[in-house]
Scaffold this motif. Structure first.
Motif, PDB file in Angstrom:
ATOM      1  N   GLU A 286       0.850  -1.176   0.000  1.00 15.14           N
ATOM      2  CA  GLU A 286       0.000   0.000   0.000  1.00 15.14           C
ATOM      3  C   GLU A 286       0.890   1.232   0.000  1.00 15.14           C
ATOM      4  OE1 GLU A 286      -2.313   0.052   3.554  1.00 15.14           O
ATOM      5  OE2 GLU A 286      -0.575  -0.064   4.889  1.00 15.14           O
ATOM      6  N   ILE A 287       0.354   2.327  -0.472  1.00  9.64           N
ATOM      7  CA  ILE A 287       1.113   3.572  -0.540  1.00  9.64           C
ATOM      8  C   ILE A 287       0.546   4.557   0.479  1.00  9.64           C
ATOM      9  CG2 ILE A 287       1.728   5.553  -1.977  1.00  9.64           C
ATOM     10  CD1 ILE A 287       1.599   3.669  -4.408  1.00  9.64           C
ATOM     11  N   LYS A 288       1.380   4.982   1.400  1.00 14.53           N
ATOM     12  CA  LYS A 288       1.037   6.035   2.356  1.00 14.53           C
ATOM     13  C   LYS A 288       2.140   7.073   2.296  1.00 14.53           C
ATOM     14  CE  LYS A 288      -1.743   3.315   5.604  1.00 14.53           C
ATOM     15  NZ  LYS A 288      -1.911   2.886   7.024  1.00 14.53           N
ATOM     16  N   ARG A 289       1.917   8.086   1.521  1.00 10.46           N
ATOM     17  CA  ARG A 289       2.957   9.075   1.276  1.00 10.46           C
ATOM     18  C   ARG A 289       3.347   9.797   2.554  1.00 10.46           C
ATOM     19  NH1 ARG A 289       3.624   9.790  -4.233  1.00 10.46           N
ATOM     20  NH2 ARG A 289       1.978   8.798  -5.478  1.00 10.46           N
ATOM     21  N   ASP A 290       4.660  10.017   2.712  1.00  9.89           N
ATOM     22  CA  ASP A 290       5.201  10.648   3.920  1.00  9.89           C
ATOM     23  C   ASP A 290       5.361  12.139   3.650  1.00  9.89           C
ATOM     24  OD1 ASP A 290       6.377  11.245   6.265  1.00  9.89           O
ATOM     25  OD2 ASP A 290       8.252  10.195   5.897  1.00  9.89           O
ATOM     26  N   GLU A 291       4.311  12.910   3.958  1.00 10.52           N
ATOM     27  CA  GLU A 291       4.316  14.341   3.648  1.00 10.52           C
ATOM     28  C   GLU A 291       4.420  15.211   4.892  1.00 10.52           C
ATOM     29  OE1 GLU A 291       4.559  15.222   0.679  1.00 10.52           O
ATOM     30  OE2 GLU A 291       3.771  13.564  -0.529  1.00 10.52           O
ATOM     31  N   THR A 292       4.359  14.619   6.080  1.00 10.49           N
ATOM     32  CA  THR A 292       4.220  15.430   7.291  1.00 10.49           C
ATOM     33  C   THR A 292       5.381  15.310   8.264  1.00 10.49           C
ATOM     34  OG1 THR A 292       2.994  13.662   8.410  1.00 10.49           O
ATOM     35  CG2 THR A 292       1.709  15.269   7.154  1.00 10.49           C
ATOM     36  N   SER A 293       6.264  14.339   8.086  1.00  9.74           N
ATOM     37  CA  SER A 293       7.289  14.109   9.101  1.00  9.74           C
ATOM     38  C   SER A 293       8.386  15.171   9.086  1.00  9.74           C
ATOM     39  CB  SER A 293       7.935  12.728   8.899  1.00  9.74           C
ATOM     40  OG  SER A 293       8.751  12.732   7.740  1.00  9.74           O
ATOM     41  N   GLY A 294       8.572  15.844   7.944  1.00  8.98           N
ATOM     42  CA  GLY A 294       9.671  16.808   7.824  1.00  8.98           C
ATOM     43  C   GLY A 294      11.012  16.162   7.536  1.00  8.98           C
ATOM     44  N   LYS A 295      11.060  14.832   7.489  1.00  9.20           N
ATOM     45  CA  LYS A 295      12.310  14.108   7.220  1.00  9.20           C
ATOM     46  C   LYS A 295      12.414  13.866   5.718  1.00  9.20           C
ATOM     47  CE  LYS A 295      12.144  11.892  11.743  1.00  9.20           C
ATOM     48  NZ  LYS A 295      12.070  10.611  12.492  1.00  9.20           N
ATOM     49  N   LYS A 296      12.788  14.906   5.001  1.00  6.75           N
ATOM     50  CA  LYS A 296      12.746  14.859   3.543  1.00  6.75           C
ATOM     51  C   LYS A 296      13.943  14.113   2.971  1.00  6.75           C
ATOM     52  CE  LYS A 296      10.140  19.173   3.128  1.00  6.75           C
ATOM     53  NZ  LYS A 296      10.107  20.535   2.553  1.00  6.75           N
ATOM     54  N   GLU A 297      13.668  13.361   1.888  1.00  2.00           N
ATOM     55  CA  GLU A 297      14.712  12.694   1.136  1.00  2.00           C
ATOM     56  C   GLU A 297      14.621  13.141  -0.316  1.00  2.00           C
ATOM     57  OE1 GLU A 297      15.234   8.487   1.774  1.00  2.00           O
ATOM     58  OE2 GLU A 297      14.026   8.547   3.598  1.00  2.00           O
ATOM     59  N   ALA A 298      15.772  13.137  -1.000  1.00  3.43           N
ATOM     60  CA  ALA A 298      15.790  13.554  -2.397  1.00  3.43           C
ATOM     61  C   ALA A 298      14.900  12.643  -3.230  1.00  3.43           C
ATOM     62  CB  ALA A 298      17.220  13.516  -2.934  1.00  3.43           C
ATOM     63  N   LYS A 299      14.226  13.239  -4.221  1.00  4.64           N
ATOM     64  CA  LYS A 299      13.340  12.469  -5.084  1.00  4.64           C
ATOM     65  C   LYS A 299      14.078  11.892  -6.290  1.00  4.64           C
ATOM     66  CE  LYS A 299       9.465  13.297  -2.845  1.00  4.64           C
ATOM     67  NZ  LYS A 299       8.731  12.194  -2.153  1.00  4.64           N
ATOM     68  N   LEU A 300      15.146  12.559  -6.724  1.00  2.00           N
ATOM     69  CA  LEU A 300      15.811  12.166  -7.960  1.00  2.00           C
ATOM     70  C   LEU A 300      17.319  12.169  -7.747  1.00  2.00           C
ATOM     71  CD1 LEU A 300      15.291  11.559 -11.005  1.00  2.00           C
ATOM     72  CD2 LEU A 300      15.587  14.008 -11.419  1.00  2.00           C
ATOM     73  N   LEU A 301      17.976  11.071  -8.118  1.00  2.00           N
ATOM     74  CA  LEU A 301      19.418  10.980  -7.896  1.00  2.00           C
ATOM     75  C   LEU A 301      20.028   9.992  -8.876  1.00  2.00           C
ATOM     76  CD1 LEU A 301      21.929  11.690  -6.239  1.00  2.00           C
ATOM     77  CD2 LEU A 301      21.312   9.877  -4.641  1.00  2.00           C
ATOM     78  N   PHE A 302      20.922  10.485  -9.744  1.00  2.51           N
ATOM     79  CA  PHE A 302      21.658   9.657 -10.683  1.00  2.51           C
ATOM     80  C   PHE A 302      23.153   9.899 -10.507  1.00  2.51           C
ATOM     81  CE2 PHE A 302      17.868  10.571 -13.631  1.00  2.51           C
ATOM     82  CZ  PHE A 302      17.168   9.467 -13.174  1.00  2.51           C
ATOM     83  N   LEU A 303      23.956   8.933 -10.897  1.00  2.00           N
ATOM     84  CA  LEU A 303      25.408   9.084 -10.903  1.00  2.00           C
ATOM     85  C   LEU A 303      25.951   8.921 -12.310  1.00  2.00           C
ATOM     86  CD1 LEU A 303      26.596   7.045  -7.778  1.00  2.00           C
ATOM     87  CD2 LEU A 303      26.310   9.518  -7.983  1.00  2.00           C
ATOM     88  N   ASN A 304      26.936   9.716 -12.647  1.00  4.94           N
ATOM     89  CA  ASN A 304      27.701   9.532 -13.875  1.00  4.94           C
ATOM     90  C   ASN A 304      28.968   8.753 -13.519  1.00  4.94           C
ATOM     91  OD1 ASN A 304      29.941  10.210 -15.764  1.00  4.94           O
ATOM     92  ND2 ASN A 304      28.337  11.324 -16.832  1.00  4.94           N
ATOM     93  N   CYS A 305      29.166   7.618 -14.164  1.00  4.17           N
ATOM     94  CA  CYS A 305      30.277   6.729 -13.816  1.00  4.17           C
ATOM     95  C   CYS A 305      31.353   6.685 -14.896  1.00  4.17           C
ATOM     96  CB  CYS A 305      29.752   5.322 -13.529  1.00  4.17           C
ATOM     97  SG  CYS A 305      28.569   5.258 -12.174  1.00  4.17           S
ATOM     98  N   ASP A 306      31.433   7.747 -15.712  1.00  2.00           N
ATOM     99  CA  ASP A 306      32.417   7.763 -16.796  1.00  2.00           C
ATOM    100  C   ASP A 306      33.847   7.658 -16.268  1.00  2.00           C
ATOM    101  OD1 ASP A 306      30.366   7.985 -18.577  1.00  2.00           O
ATOM    102  OD2 ASP A 306      30.685  10.105 -19.044  1.00  2.00           O
ATOM    103  N   ARG A 307      34.150   8.330 -15.150  1.00  2.00           N
ATOM    104  CA  ARG A 307      35.510   8.278 -14.621  1.00  2.00           C
ATOM    105  C   ARG A 307      35.890   6.848 -14.257  1.00  2.00           C
ATOM    106  NH1 ARG A 307      37.530  11.991  -9.609  1.00  2.00           N
ATOM    107  NH2 ARG A 307      37.638  13.555 -11.265  1.00  2.00           N
ATOM    108  N   SER A 308      34.979   6.107 -13.619  1.00  2.00           N
ATOM    109  CA  SER A 308      35.274   4.728 -13.247  1.00  2.00           C
ATOM    110  C   SER A 308      35.538   3.868 -14.477  1.00  2.00           C
ATOM    111  CB  SER A 308      34.116   4.140 -12.436  1.00  2.00           C
ATOM    112  OG  SER A 308      33.991   4.799 -11.198  1.00  2.00           O
ATOM    113  N   PHE A 309      34.805   4.114 -15.552  1.00  2.00           N
ATOM    114  CA  PHE A 309      35.016   3.345 -16.774  1.00  2.00           C
ATOM    115  C   PHE A 309      36.327   3.724 -17.456  1.00  2.00           C
ATOM    116  CE2 PHE A 309      34.469   2.772 -21.397  1.00  2.00           C
ATOM    117  CZ  PHE A 309      34.328   1.383 -21.416  1.00  2.00           C
TER     118      PHE A 309
END
Length: 366
Positions: A286-309
């Motif tokens: 079930e989905i219960k969105r966490d909108e009230t706790s104030g403990k925010k987490e980023a919604k979008l996060l990607f990494l570029n791994c070109d250096r490792s390659f």
């Protein structure tokens, strides 16, 4: 390459009782290393560390990296040739509850480990593991590069950015010439794998609920993360350490490296749960969105791994379904009441399977 680098070497892991540290410990044992670990506690019950009996097969020491004297004493007694620093407070939401402890462990603890390494002549290579959340996240659609600004809106993310600053200060001030310890850092996040039972992580939340035939509650279904099996970034950390141990330091020492999956595995939490649901009977959510706790987490996060390659020849190799299937296989065998030996055998088999696939798919470290 990694077998050549680690066979017969003394390797110390801080945070070896966590799920990442335990998988790394087993992999190094399989490579023929003599392994020691230093951790403040066993962070979950059950834990991989206990399930596969790592305490009996490596040197295990309970200790707190916030205590400099005990950290220094253990490292100098063991005389490691390589150190992997994984010990951390590794969750966003608890960092809001106790920000001081988060900064104490992740920043001051990193200082203590690096200072102990600096005072231990046997150490040739040190890999510090931080997080993809060390970046100043503006939630753009592009992958973050190692040269992008560090930061963090929540205490956990800020502490990891600060730990990176500490590392680069030590790299430039003390580990900057031939004949001294060479250090580097690896940044990764959102790994999934069998035997993670931490709170506030989506796969453990699913497993805890579904193993009891209960409905799992999802807080942030639209958050997008780069999902990968834990063995993917661990292969990157091992590759970093191997380069330093084998003297291939020019483009590695003092640098940071991202380890993440391809764009096909940058998916929403809901997509992960739906894929995992396919592997488990009577699984529901079930989905219960966490909108009230104030403990925010980023919604979008990607990494570029070109250096490792480009510098390491490292790339992720598993597809998203393969990642989920291997994760589910471990949990399912555990909940079928498999013996400790059976769980150890499965853990070793998954490491071997990953190495075989890496070789078949052209990973340079193989």
């Amino acid at each position: 390459m990694i077998q050549k680098a680690y066979r017969g070497k003394r390797v110390l892991i801080t945070g070896h009782t966590g799920f990442k540290g335990a998988w790394l410990s087993q992999w190094l044992l399989d490579l023929g290393a003599e392994v020691a670990g230093f951790s403040v506690d066993i962070p979950s019950n059950p834990s991989l560390f206990e399930v596969i009996g790592l305490e009996k097969r490596m040197r295990h020491k309970m200790g707190d990296i916030r205590d400099f004297e005990s950290t220094l004493k253990f490292i100098q007694e063991f005389k490691p040739q390589a150190v992997f620093h994984l010990a951390a407070q590794s969750l966003v939401r608890p960092s809001y509850d106790d920000p001081k402890a988060t900064f104490d462990v992740n920043v001051a603890g990193t200082v203590n480990v690096l200072e102990a390494v600096r005072r231990t002549p046997s150490v040739e290579a040190c890999v510090v593991v931080t997080s993809d959340k060390c970046y100043e996240n503006v939630e753009w659609e592009f992958g973050y590069r190692e040269t992008d600004p560090l930061g963090g809106k929540d205490p956990y993310s800020a502490s990891q950015g600060a730990a990176e600053i500490v590392l680069h200060s030590y790299a430039r001030s003390f580990f900057n010439k031939p004949g001294v310890t060479q250090i580097t850092s690896g940044r990764a996040g959102n790994v999934i794998v069998g035997v993670d039972w931490a709170t506030d992580r989506i796969v453990p939340d699913c497993v805890r609920a579904w193993s009891k035939k209960e409905k799992m509650t999802m807080r942030n279904p639209d958050a997008t993360r780069p999902w990968q099996l834990v063995l993917e970034p661990l292969s990157g950390y091992l590759t970093l350490g191997a380069n330093l141990l084998l003297g291939k330091t020019d483009q590695v020492s003092g640098q940071s490296f991202n380890f993440g999956p391809g764009v096909d595995s940058n998916l929403k939490v809901l997509r992960l749960v739906e894929e995992f649901q396919k592997t488990w009977d009577q699984a529901n959510y079930e989905i219960k969105r966490d909108e009230t706790s104030g403990k925010k987490e980023a919604k979008l996060l990607f990494l570029n791994c070109d250096r490792s390659f480009q510098r390491l020849g490292w790339k992720s190799i598993l597809t998203f379904p393969e990642t989920v299937t291997m994760t589910a296989q471990w949990y399912q065998q555990y909940y079928e009441k498999a013996s400790a030996q059976q769980m150890l055998d499965l853990t070793k088999q998954q490491i071997q399977k990953y190495m075989t696939l890496a070789r078949e798919r052209g990973q340079e470290w193989t």
